[in-house]
Design a protein around this motif. Structure first.
Motif, PDB file in Angstrom:
ATOM      1  N   THR A  59      41.797  35.532  34.171  1.00  0.00           N
ATOM      2  CA  THR A  59      43.207  35.867  34.393  1.00  0.00           C
ATOM      3  C   THR A  59      43.561  37.267  33.926  1.00  0.00           C
ATOM      4  OG1 THR A  59      43.751  33.524  34.093  1.00  0.00           O
ATOM      5  CG2 THR A  59      45.571  35.101  33.981  1.00  0.00           C
ATOM      6  N   GLY A  60      43.155  37.613  32.720  1.00  0.00           N
ATOM      7  CA  GLY A  60      43.484  38.933  32.192  1.00  0.00           C
ATOM      8  C   GLY A  60      42.933  40.047  33.052  1.00  0.00           C
ATOM      9  N   ARG A  61      41.730  39.859  33.560  1.00  0.00           N
ATOM     10  CA  ARG A  61      41.122  40.875  34.414  1.00  0.00           C
ATOM     11  C   ARG A  61      41.802  40.969  35.767  1.00  0.00           C
ATOM     12  NH1 ARG A  61      37.410  39.272  30.843  1.00  0.00           N
ATOM     13  NH2 ARG A  61      35.862  40.797  30.127  1.00  0.00           N
ATOM     14  N   LEU A  62      42.240  39.828  36.285  1.00  0.00           N
ATOM     15  CA  LEU A  62      42.971  39.837  37.555  1.00  0.00           C
ATOM     16  C   LEU A  62      44.311  40.554  37.413  1.00  0.00           C
ATOM     17  CD1 LEU A  62      42.282  36.165  38.692  1.00  0.00           C
ATOM     18  CD2 LEU A  62      41.367  38.230  39.754  1.00  0.00           C
ATOM     19  N   LEU A  63      45.001  40.291  36.307  1.00  0.00           N
ATOM     20  CA  LEU A  63      46.296  40.935  36.077  1.00  0.00           C
ATOM     21  C   LEU A  63      46.149  42.440  35.894  1.00  0.00           C
ATOM     22  CD1 LEU A  63      47.849  38.323  33.605  1.00  0.00           C
ATOM     23  CD2 LEU A  63      48.578  38.759  35.962  1.00  0.00           C
ATOM     24  N   ALA A  64      44.975  42.875  35.436  1.00  0.00           N
ATOM     25  CA  ALA A  64      44.755  44.298  35.172  1.00  0.00           C
ATOM     26  C   ALA A  64      44.399  45.080  36.429  1.00  0.00           C
ATOM     27  CB  ALA A  64      43.652  44.468  34.131  1.00  0.00           C
ATOM     28  N   ARG A  65      44.031  44.398  37.500  1.00  0.00           N
ATOM     29  CA  ARG A  65      43.636  45.095  38.731  1.00  0.00           C
ATOM     30  C   ARG A  65      44.856  45.455  39.564  1.00  0.00           C
ATOM     31  NH1 ARG A  65      38.229  42.972  41.718  1.00  0.00           N
ATOM     32  NH2 ARG A  65      39.327  44.035  43.410  1.00  0.00           N
ATOM     33  N   GLU A  66      45.052  46.743  39.780  1.00  0.00           N
ATOM     34  CA  GLU A  66      46.225  47.214  40.505  1.00  0.00           C
ATOM     35  C   GLU A  66      46.178  46.881  41.989  1.00  0.00           C
ATOM     36  OE1 GLU A  66      46.741  51.335  39.721  1.00  0.00           O
ATOM     37  OE2 GLU A  66      47.143  51.068  37.571  1.00  0.00           O
ATOM     38  N   ASP A  67      44.970  46.634  42.521  1.00  0.00           N
ATOM     39  CA  ASP A  67      44.846  46.333  43.948  1.00  0.00           C
ATOM     40  C   ASP A  67      45.118  44.864  44.261  1.00  0.00           C
ATOM     41  OD1 ASP A  67      42.408  45.871  42.478  1.00  0.00           O
ATOM     42  OD2 ASP A  67      41.426  45.445  44.380  1.00  0.00           O
ATOM     43  N   LEU A  68      45.316  44.055  43.226  1.00  0.00           N
ATOM     44  CA  LEU A  68      45.506  42.623  43.431  1.00  0.00           C
ATOM     45  C   LEU A  68      46.905  42.180  43.027  1.00  0.00           C
ATOM     46  CD1 LEU A  68      42.146  41.220  41.978  1.00  0.00           C
ATOM     47  CD2 LEU A  68      42.664  41.833  44.344  1.00  0.00           C
ATOM     48  N   SER A  69      47.372  41.143  43.710  1.00  0.00           N
ATOM     49  CA  SER A  69      48.623  40.486  43.339  1.00  0.00           C
ATOM     50  C   SER A  69      48.292  39.019  43.091  1.00  0.00           C
ATOM     51  CB  SER A  69      49.650  40.617  44.470  1.00  0.00           C
ATOM     52  OG  SER A  69      50.848  39.937  44.131  1.00  0.00           O
ATOM     53  N   PRO A  70      47.839  38.702  41.863  1.00  0.00           N
ATOM     54  CA  PRO A  70      47.323  37.359  41.603  1.00  0.00           C
ATOM     55  C   PRO A  70      48.386  36.335  41.219  1.00  0.00           C
ATOM     56  CG  PRO A  70      46.993  38.737  39.684  1.00  0.00           C
ATOM     57  CD  PRO A  70      47.653  39.604  40.725  1.00  0.00           C
ATOM     58  N   LYS A  71      48.095  35.086  41.574  1.00  0.00           N
ATOM     59  CA  LYS A  71      48.847  33.942  41.089  1.00  0.00           C
ATOM     60  C   LYS A  71      47.830  32.907  40.620  1.00  0.00           C
ATOM     61  CE  LYS A  71      52.990  34.760  43.799  1.00  0.00           C
ATOM     62  NZ  LYS A  71      53.979  34.246  44.776  1.00  0.00           N
ATOM     63  N   MET A  72      48.262  32.025  39.752  1.00  0.00           N
ATOM     64  CA  MET A  72      47.361  31.055  39.150  1.00  0.00           C
ATOM     65  C   MET A  72      47.949  29.654  39.259  1.00  0.00           C
ATOM     66  SD  MET A  72      47.692  34.058  37.416  1.00  0.00           S
ATOM     67  CE  MET A  72      46.568  35.482  37.329  1.00  0.00           C
ATOM     68  N   ILE A  73      47.083  28.673  39.481  1.00  0.00           N
ATOM     69  CA  ILE A  73      47.524  27.283  39.466  1.00  0.00           C
ATOM     70  C   ILE A  73      46.665  26.511  38.478  1.00  0.00           C
ATOM     71  CG2 ILE A  73      46.076  26.679  41.487  1.00  0.00           C
ATOM     72  CD1 ILE A  73      48.386  24.624  42.153  1.00  0.00           C
ATOM     73  N   GLU A  74      47.333  25.817  37.565  1.00  0.00           N
ATOM     74  CA  GLU A  74      46.643  25.118  36.473  1.00  0.00           C
ATOM     75  C   GLU A  74      47.259  23.728  36.312  1.00  0.00           C
ATOM     76  OE1 GLU A  74      44.476  23.648  33.986  1.00  0.00           O
ATOM     77  OE2 GLU A  74      43.940  25.781  34.211  1.00  0.00           O
ATOM     78  N   ILE A  75      46.409  22.716  36.277  1.00  0.00           N
ATOM     79  CA  ILE A  75      46.887  21.333  36.203  1.00  0.00           C
ATOM     80  C   ILE A  75      47.105  20.853  34.770  1.00  0.00           C
ATOM     81  CG2 ILE A  75      44.603  20.235  36.120  1.00  0.00           C
ATOM     82  CD1 ILE A  75      45.684  18.161  38.140  1.00  0.00           C
ATOM     83  N   ASP A  76      46.500  21.533  33.802  1.00  0.00           N
ATOM     84  CA  ASP A  76      46.528  21.112  32.403  1.00  0.00           C
ATOM     85  C   ASP A  76      47.725  21.735  31.662  1.00  0.00           C
ATOM     86  OD1 ASP A  76      45.985  20.289  29.834  1.00  0.00           O
ATOM     87  OD2 ASP A  76      44.298  21.670  29.534  1.00  0.00           O
ATOM     88  N   PRO A  77      48.710  20.951  31.238  1.00  0.00           N
ATOM     89  CA  PRO A  77      49.885  21.482  30.543  1.00  0.00           C
ATOM     90  C   PRO A  77      49.526  22.287  29.295  1.00  0.00           C
ATOM     91  CG  PRO A  77      50.244  19.182  31.142  1.00  0.00           C
ATOM     92  CD  PRO A  77      48.800  19.480  31.402  1.00  0.00           C
ATOM     93  N   GLU A  78      48.491  21.878  28.586  1.00  0.00           N
ATOM     94  CA  GLU A  78      48.076  22.585  27.377  1.00  0.00           C
ATOM     95  C   GLU A  78      47.579  23.997  27.714  1.00  0.00           C
ATOM     96  OE1 GLU A  78      46.112  20.834  23.431  1.00  0.00           O
ATOM     97  OE2 GLU A  78      44.654  21.075  25.049  1.00  0.00           O
ATOM     98  N   SER A  79      46.826  24.115  28.807  1.00  0.00           N
ATOM     99  CA  SER A  79      46.368  25.432  29.248  1.00  0.00           C
ATOM    100  C   SER A  79      47.537  26.293  29.713  1.00  0.00           C
ATOM    101  CB  SER A  79      45.345  25.286  30.382  1.00  0.00           C
ATOM    102  OG  SER A  79      44.107  24.802  29.901  1.00  0.00           O
ATOM    103  N   VAL A  80      48.489  25.667  30.394  1.00  0.00           N
ATOM    104  CA  VAL A  80      49.673  26.408  30.851  1.00  0.00           C
ATOM    105  C   VAL A  80      50.408  27.007  29.667  1.00  0.00           C
ATOM    106  CG1 VAL A  80      51.949  26.171  31.915  1.00  0.00           C
ATOM    107  CG2 VAL A  80      49.950  25.101  32.988  1.00  0.00           C
ATOM    108  N   GLU A  81      50.620  26.209  28.631  1.00  0.00           N
ATOM    109  CA  GLU A  81      51.302  26.701  27.426  1.00  0.00           C
ATOM    110  C   GLU A  81      50.523  27.851  26.791  1.00  0.00           C
ATOM    111  OE1 GLU A  81      52.864  25.032  23.058  1.00  0.00           O
ATOM    112  OE2 GLU A  81      51.960  23.663  24.521  1.00  0.00           O
ATOM    113  N   TYR A  82      49.207  27.709  26.728  1.00  0.00           N
ATOM    114  CA  TYR A  82      48.350  28.749  26.146  1.00  0.00           C
ATOM    115  C   TYR A  82      48.449  30.044  26.958  1.00  0.00           C
ATOM    116  CZ  TYR A  82      44.105  31.182  24.648  1.00  0.00           C
ATOM    117  OH  TYR A  82      43.226  32.125  24.170  1.00  0.00           O
TER     118      TYR A  82
END
Length: 253
Positions: free
Chosen positions: A46-69
């Motif tokens: 995720t951090g690397r995707l957010l750092a790439r200027e050529d990308l517009s990333p979105k993320m989908i996560e099923i685990d509430p604990e991971s979402v909070e993190y």
């Protein structure tokens, strides 16, 4: 906070930074900037995707604990992270057009993810993912191998597939009992099969369900008394047929 890996979700969090860097680097810059990361977990990609200027990333996560993190550790993720299940996601709610897919797929549902990608293939030009090594080999394999199977044919009908590199169990926490591998799928030029796709899938699945038998015997449930079986292809086994062979077979049946 610390995210606990949950066996029920097939979670093994990638911790090797170099592997993460190589996975994201495999997602080549193209005209389409939208990317969906499936199962970001603790965010090593995720951090690397957010750092790439050529990308517009979105993320989908099923685990509430991971979402909070993720929300607590990546300030730039606001508005990009969706709590939900990719298998039930309507991508039109996230993307107006095409989008690429990246992720460390949960091993227990990787096949289901690939079938969902097949359903969305007209909008997914590229996939870079890590899966169990055995699954990666099967998907990328060519006809004539015992590992060649249903997913090999169905995915290769629509994508060019590259086996990129192997990842050892030590790159994860907790370490899985198997090796992993990263593969890349790029949409090929095929626009149609020339035969009903449901019939094509049915023929492929029926043929491989009894892969030790010749097609003349394996496909008996689909044969009618009028079906000509003199073609030499009926004397072969499923693992010997390429995509075009299965298309021709589906037309015959």
């Amino acid at each position: 906070m610390e995210v606990r890996a949950k066996k029920s979700l097939g979670q093994h969090f990638l911790t090797d930074q170099r592997v993460a860097e190589n996975i994201v680097a495999a997602l080549e810059p193209q005209a389409v900037g939208d990317v969906l990361e499936i199962g970001p977990g603790t965010g090593v990609l995720t951090g690397r995707l957010l750092a790439r200027e050529d990308l517009s990333p979105k993320m989908i996560e099923i685990d509430p604990e991971s979402v909070e993190y993720l929300l607590g550790h990546f300030p730039g993720i606001g508005g990009r992270l969706v709590e939900g299940d990719f298998l039930k996601l309507d991508p039109r709610l996230l993307f107006a057009g095409d989008y690429r897919v990246i992720g460390n797929f949960p091993y227990n549902i990787s096949s289901q993810i690939f079938f969902r990608i097949l359903d969305e293939r007209e909008h997914i030009p590229e996939v870079v993912c890590m899966v169990q090594k055995e699954v990666a080999e099967r998907i990328a394999e060519k006809p004539g191998s015992r590992t060649y199977g249903i997913l090999s044919v169905l995915l290769q009908a629509w994508y060019d597939i590259e086996y990129l590199f192997t990842v050892g169990s030590g790159a994860f926490s907790p370490p899985p009992k198997v090796q992993s591998a990263v593969i890349r799928l790029r949409r090929n030029s095929r626009t149609e099969l020339g035969v009903d796709e449901g019939r094509f899938r049915q023929v492929v699945k029926t043929a491989f369900n009894q892969r030790r038998k010749t097609l003349r015997n394996a496909l008996k449930p689909l044969l009618s008394p009028e079906t000509p079986t003199t073609d030499p292809v009926f004397g072969l086994r499923a693992e010997n047929l390429g995509v075009e062979d299965f298309v021709r077979l589906a037309k015959t049946l």
